[in-house]
Design an enzyme around this catalytic site. Structure first.
Site, PDB file in Angstrom:
ATOM      1  N   ARG A 125      35.048   3.832  32.486  1.00 46.47           N
ATOM      2  CA  ARG A 125      34.874   4.414  33.475  1.00 46.47           C
ATOM      3  C   ARG A 125      34.114   5.651  33.672  1.00 46.47           C
ATOM      4  O   ARG A 125      34.260   6.541  34.575  1.00 46.47           O
ATOM      5  CB  ARG A 125      36.251   4.648  34.461  1.00 46.47           C
ATOM      6  CG  ARG A 125      36.984   3.430  34.621  1.00 46.47           C
ATOM      7  CD  ARG A 125      36.133   2.179  35.484  1.00 46.47           C
ATOM      8  NE  ARG A 125      37.074   1.027  35.287  1.00 46.47           N
ATOM      9  CZ  ARG A 125      36.885   0.164  34.615  1.00 46.47           C
ATOM     10  NH1 ARG A 125      35.701  -0.096  33.660  1.00 46.47           N
ATOM     11  NH2 ARG A 125      37.654  -1.137  34.321  1.00 46.47           N
ATOM     12  N   SER A 128      41.883   2.159  41.847  1.00 45.08           N
ATOM     13  CA  SER A 128      42.676   2.896  40.638  1.00 45.08           C
ATOM     14  C   SER A 128      42.730   4.104  40.851  1.00 45.08           C
ATOM     15  O   SER A 128      41.656   4.720  40.769  1.00 45.08           O
ATOM     16  CB  SER A 128      42.309   2.139  39.528  1.00 45.08           C
ATOM     17  OG  SER A 128      42.448   0.677  39.082  1.00 45.08           O
ATOM     18  N   GLU A 131      40.898   8.914  38.204  1.00 46.96           N
ATOM     19  CA  GLU A 131      39.804   8.005  37.896  1.00 46.96           C
ATOM     20  C   GLU A 131      39.071   8.304  39.500  1.00 46.96           C
ATOM     21  O   GLU A 131      37.681   8.211  39.578  1.00 46.96           O
ATOM     22  CB  GLU A 131      40.191   6.428  37.893  1.00 46.96           C
ATOM     23  CG  GLU A 131      38.959   5.300  37.865  1.00 46.96           C
ATOM     24  CD  GLU A 131      39.139   4.176  37.743  1.00 46.96           C
ATOM     25  OE1 GLU A 131      39.994   3.732  36.892  1.00 46.96           O
ATOM     26  OE2 GLU A 131      38.593   3.288  38.402  1.00 46.96           O
TER      27      GLU A 131
HETATM   28  C1  LIG Z   1      40.358  -1.948  46.893  1.00 45.91           C
HETATM   29  C2  LIG Z   1      39.458  -1.645  45.343  1.00 45.91           C
HETATM   30  C3  LIG Z   1      39.418  -1.981  44.213  1.00 45.91           C
HETATM   31  C4  LIG Z   1      38.802  -1.742  43.156  1.00 45.91           C
HETATM   32  N1  LIG Z   1      38.666  -2.261  41.969  1.00 45.91           N
HETATM   33  C5  LIG Z   1      37.873  -1.822  40.821  1.00 45.91           C
HETATM   34  C6  LIG Z   1      37.685  -2.800  39.869  1.00 45.91           C
HETATM   35  O1  LIG Z   1      38.348  -3.655  39.511  1.00 45.91           O
HETATM   36  N2  LIG Z   1      36.943  -1.892  38.837  1.00 45.91           N
HETATM   37  C7  LIG Z   1      36.475  -0.670  38.844  1.00 45.91           C
HETATM   38  O2  LIG Z   1      35.862  -0.174  38.200  1.00 45.91           O
HETATM   39  N3  LIG Z   1      36.343   0.057  40.120  1.00 45.91           N
HETATM   40  C8  LIG Z   1      37.493  -0.402  41.171  1.00 45.91           C
HETATM   41  N4  LIG Z   1      37.300   0.081  42.324  1.00 45.91           N
HETATM   42  C9  LIG Z   1      36.652   1.689  42.413  1.00 45.91           C
HETATM   43  C10 LIG Z   1      35.293   1.649  42.824  1.00 45.91           C
HETATM   44  O3  LIG Z   1      34.878   0.485  43.613  1.00 45.91           O
HETATM   45  C11 LIG Z   1      34.432   1.763  41.773  1.00 45.91           C
HETATM   46  O4  LIG Z   1      34.308   2.768  41.030  1.00 45.91           O
HETATM   47  C12 LIG Z   1      32.930   1.761  42.337  1.00 45.91           C
HETATM   48  O5  LIG Z   1      32.076   1.661  41.337  1.00 45.91           O
HETATM   49  C13 LIG Z   1      32.575   2.764  43.178  1.00 45.91           C
HETATM   50  O6  LIG Z   1      31.228   2.574  43.747  1.00 45.91           O
HETATM   51  P1  LIG Z   1      31.049   3.293  45.273  1.00 45.91           P
HETATM   52  O7  LIG Z   1      29.771   2.951  45.381  1.00 45.91           O
HETATM   53  O8  LIG Z   1      32.088   2.989  46.046  1.00 45.91           O
HETATM   54  O9  LIG Z   1      30.647   4.858  44.625  1.00 45.91           O
HETATM   55  P2  LIG Z   1      31.645   6.044  45.447  1.00 45.91           P
HETATM   56  O10 LIG Z   1      32.957   5.862  45.428  1.00 45.91           O
HETATM   57  O11 LIG Z   1      30.707   6.506  46.768  1.00 45.91           O
HETATM   58  O12 LIG Z   1      31.189   7.170  44.264  1.00 45.91           O
HETATM   59  C14 LIG Z   1      31.750   7.226  43.007  1.00 45.91           C
HETATM   60  C15 LIG Z   1      31.106   8.088  42.177  1.00 45.91           C
HETATM   61  O13 LIG Z   1      29.664   7.404  41.792  1.00 45.91           O
HETATM   62  C16 LIG Z   1      28.931   8.463  42.170  1.00 45.91           C
HETATM   63  N5  LIG Z   1      27.844   7.776  42.786  1.00 45.91           N
HETATM   64  C17 LIG Z   1      27.715   6.990  43.733  1.00 45.91           C
HETATM   65  N6  LIG Z   1      26.571   6.467  43.861  1.00 45.91           N
HETATM   66  C18 LIG Z   1      25.711   6.932  43.115  1.00 45.91           C
HETATM   67  C19 LIG Z   1      24.201   6.943  42.442  1.00 45.91           C
HETATM   68  N7  LIG Z   1      23.259   6.269  43.395  1.00 45.91           N
HETATM   69  N8  LIG Z   1      23.812   7.948  41.454  1.00 45.91           N
HETATM   70  C20 LIG Z   1      24.645   8.469  40.840  1.00 45.91           C
HETATM   71  N9  LIG Z   1      25.989   8.534  41.256  1.00 45.91           N
HETATM   72  C21 LIG Z   1      26.457   7.897  42.041  1.00 45.91           C
HETATM   73  C22 LIG Z   1      29.472   9.178  43.217  1.00 45.91           C
HETATM   74  O14 LIG Z   1      28.692  10.569  42.912  1.00 45.91           O
HETATM   75  C23 LIG Z   1      30.882   9.357  42.547  1.00 45.91           C
HETATM   76  O15 LIG Z   1      30.986  10.351  41.457  1.00 45.91           O
HETATM   77  C24 LIG Z   1      38.214  -0.464  43.301  1.00 45.91           C
HETATM   78  C25 LIG Z   1      38.313   0.292  44.792  1.00 45.91           C
HETATM   79  C26 LIG Z   1      38.763  -0.209  45.575  1.00 45.91           C
HETATM   80  C27 LIG Z   1      38.922   0.521  46.992  1.00 45.91           C
END
Ligand SMILES: Cc1cc2nc3c(=O)[nH]c(=O)nc-3n(C[C@H](O)[C@H](O)[C@H](O)COP(=O)(O)OP(=O)(O)OC[C@H]3O[C@@H](n4cnc5c(N)ncnc54)[C@H](O)[C@@H]3O)c2cc1C
Length: 338
Positions: A200, A249, A319
Site C-alpha cells: 500500500r 480499509s 492506510e
Molecule cells: C469500499 C472501498 C473498498 C476498497 N477496497 C480496496 C482494496 O480492496 N484494495 C485497496 O488497495 N484499496 C481499497 N480501497 C481504497 C482505495 O480505493 C484505493 O487506495 C485506491 O487506490 C485509491 O484511489 P483513489 O483514486 O480513490 O485515490 P484517492 O483516495 O483520491 O487518493 C489516495 C492517495 O493517492 C494519491 N493520488 C491519487 N491520484 C494520484 C495521482 N494521479 N498521482 C499521484 N498520487 C495520486 C493521493 O494524493 C492520495 O495520497 C477501498 C476503498 C473503498 C471506499
C-alpha cells in the site's frame, strides 16, 4: 468546545452553516497573471466533500483540473514553488479535514481518461481511469490479470500511489511502467523498480503526480475473466460496506496479522463517535452515518488505534490518507486519541 468521546458524545459536527463558512483567501488573482496559457479549469474554494467517498471536510483553497499532461506540467512549472500542492484521485482512500486543504488541489479529469490496448497483452491507461473500468477493458480485450481491479473503487493514479491490491494481487504484480510529472513540471518515465512499491505504498516522491500507467497481462478468455470479475464484485457486496460513506480499509495490516482481527479483539466493532462508526460488517472500515464531521472520523480512528495498542501492543498505521487542516483550534492526529 465539543468533546468527542468514545462513549458516543458528539465531536465537531458538520454544521452546514459553519462548513459553508470555511473559505480561504482567493488565490486566483495572484495566479492568473503567471498562468496566461493555462487550458485546464482552476477555481477557488471548491468543495471536496462532494468528490470524496467519506463526504466530509472543508474546501480546497483552489481546485485545478488540468486539460492534459502538458497543461499539468505547464501549471506546475509556473505556480510559485512554495504553494502547497495536493493531488487527489476518486477520493476513495482519503479523509479531508474540516478546515479544508490550503493551496492547490489537483484532480485529473477527462484529459487523463484514455485506455489503449497494446500488442503483447498490454494495456495503457490514463491516471484518471477508474480501476474497474480498466479491468473491464482488459477483459474485453482478452487480457487476464487485472480482474482484481474490479473491486477497487479508485483511479489508476490512486492505485499507483497506494500500490492498490486485493484478492492476492497488487498493482505492482501487473505494472510495467508509469509516467509522472514532478513538482517543477518535468515529465518522468518510471520503470517498475523506479516505483519502489511496497504494501500500500509507492516510494516515488509524494509531490509527483502520476499521469498514466502501462500494464502487462496474460492471454485469457473474455468469459472467464468476466466470471472472475463478477466473483470479485459479489465478494465485495457480501463482505464490505461498499454502499456506505467510507474510506475503505482504515489501517494497514501489520506484518503477520489482520487489522480487522485486532480491532475486533479490542472490542471496537460498532464503536461510535458522533456520526462516525466502526462498521459492523467489516471492522477495519469506518462509516459516516451522514452526520459525521472529519474530526469525528479521525477521532474514532485514533481511539481505535489507542484501544488496539492497549489490548495487543500493535501500533496500527493509517492506510487512509488524511489531508488538510482542522477547524481553527481543533486537534488532529494522535491528539484525538484516548
Ligand atoms: C469500499 C472501498 C473498498 C476498497 N477496497 C480496496 C482494496 O480492496 N484494495 C485497496 O488497495 N484499496 C481499497 N480501497 C481504497 C482505495 O480505493 C484505493 O487506495 C485506491 O487506490 C485509491 O484511489 P483513489 O483514486 O480513490 O485515490 P484517492 O483516495 O483520491 O487518493 C489516495 C492517495 O493517492 C494519491 N493520488 C491519487 N491520484 C494520484 C495521482 N494521479 N498521482 C499521484 N498520487 C495520486 C493521493 O494524493 C492520495 O495520497 C477501498 C476503498 C473503498 C471506499
Amino acid at each position: 468546545m465539543a468533546g468527542g468521546g468514545a462513549d458516543g458524545s458528539t465531536g465537531v459536527r458538520t454544521d452546514p452553516e459553519r462548513e459553508r463558512g470555511v473559505s480561504f483567501p482567493d488565490l486566483l488573482p495572484d495566479l492568473a497573471p503567471v498562468l496566461p496559457d493555462l487550458r485546464g479549469r482552476l477555481a477557488a474554494n471548491q468543495s471536496l466533500a462532494d468528490i470524496t467517498w467519506f463526504r466530509v471536510g472543508g474546501p480546497a483553497q483552489a481546485l485545478f483540473v488540468p486539460a492534459d499532461a502538458a497543461d499539468l506540467a505547464y501549471f506546475l512549472a509556473n505556480v510559485p514553488a512554495e504553494l502547497p500542492i495536493t493531488v487527489i484521485g476518486l477520493g476513495s482512500n482519503l479523509l479531508v479535514r474540516d478546515g479544508g486543504v490550503p493551496g492547490i488541489v489537483i484532480r485529473l479529469g477527462r484529459g487523463f481518461a484514455q485506455i489503449a490496448v497494446e500488442p503483447g497483452n498490454r494495456i495503457r491507461a490514463g491516471a484518471a481511469v477508474p480501476d474497474a473500468k480498466l479491468a473491464r477493458a482488459a477483459a474485453d480485450a482478452g487480457i487476464a490479470g487485472l480482474a482484481f481491479y474490479r473491486g477497487i473503487p479508485g483511479s489508476i493514479g490512486g492505485a499507483l500511489r497506494m500500490n492498490a491490491g486485493a484478492h492476492g494481487r497488487e498493482t505492482r504484480d501487473a505494472l510495467v511502467e508509469a509516467r509522472a510529472v514532478d513538482r517543477r513540471g518535468n515529465l518522468h518515465r518510471l520503470s517498475l523498480p523506479d516505483m519502489r512499491m511496497t504494501y500500500r505504498h509507492s516510494g516515488v516522491p509524494g509531490d509527483w503526480i502520476f499521469t498514466e500507467a502501462l500494464y502487462q497481462g496474460t492471454p485469457g478468455e473474455q468469459a472467464a475473466i468476466l466470471k472472475e470479475m463478477n466473483e470479485v464484485a459479489d465478494y465485495r457486496e457480501a463482505n464490505q460496506p461498499i454502499k456506505e460513506r467510507t474510506g475503505g480499509s482504515t489501517f494497514k495490516n501489520p506484518p503477520g496479522s489482520s487489522a480487522w482481527k485486532l480491532i475486533d479483539a479490542a472490542g471496537c466493532r460498532g464503536l461510535r463517535i458522533g456520526g462516525a462508526q466502526v462498521s459492523q460488517m467489516h471492522c477495519n472500515f469506518l462509516i459516516n452515518d451522514r452526520s459525521a464531521s472529519a474530526e469525528d472520523i479521525e477521532r474514532l480512528g485514533e481511539t481505535v488505534r489507542a484501544r488496539v495498542r492497549d489490548a495487543s501492543g500493535h501500533q496500527l498505521q493509517w492506510e487512509i490518507i488524511r489531508i488538510g487542516v482542522p477547524l481553527d483550534g481543533r486537534p488532529t492526529g494522535e491528539a484525538l486519541g484516548l
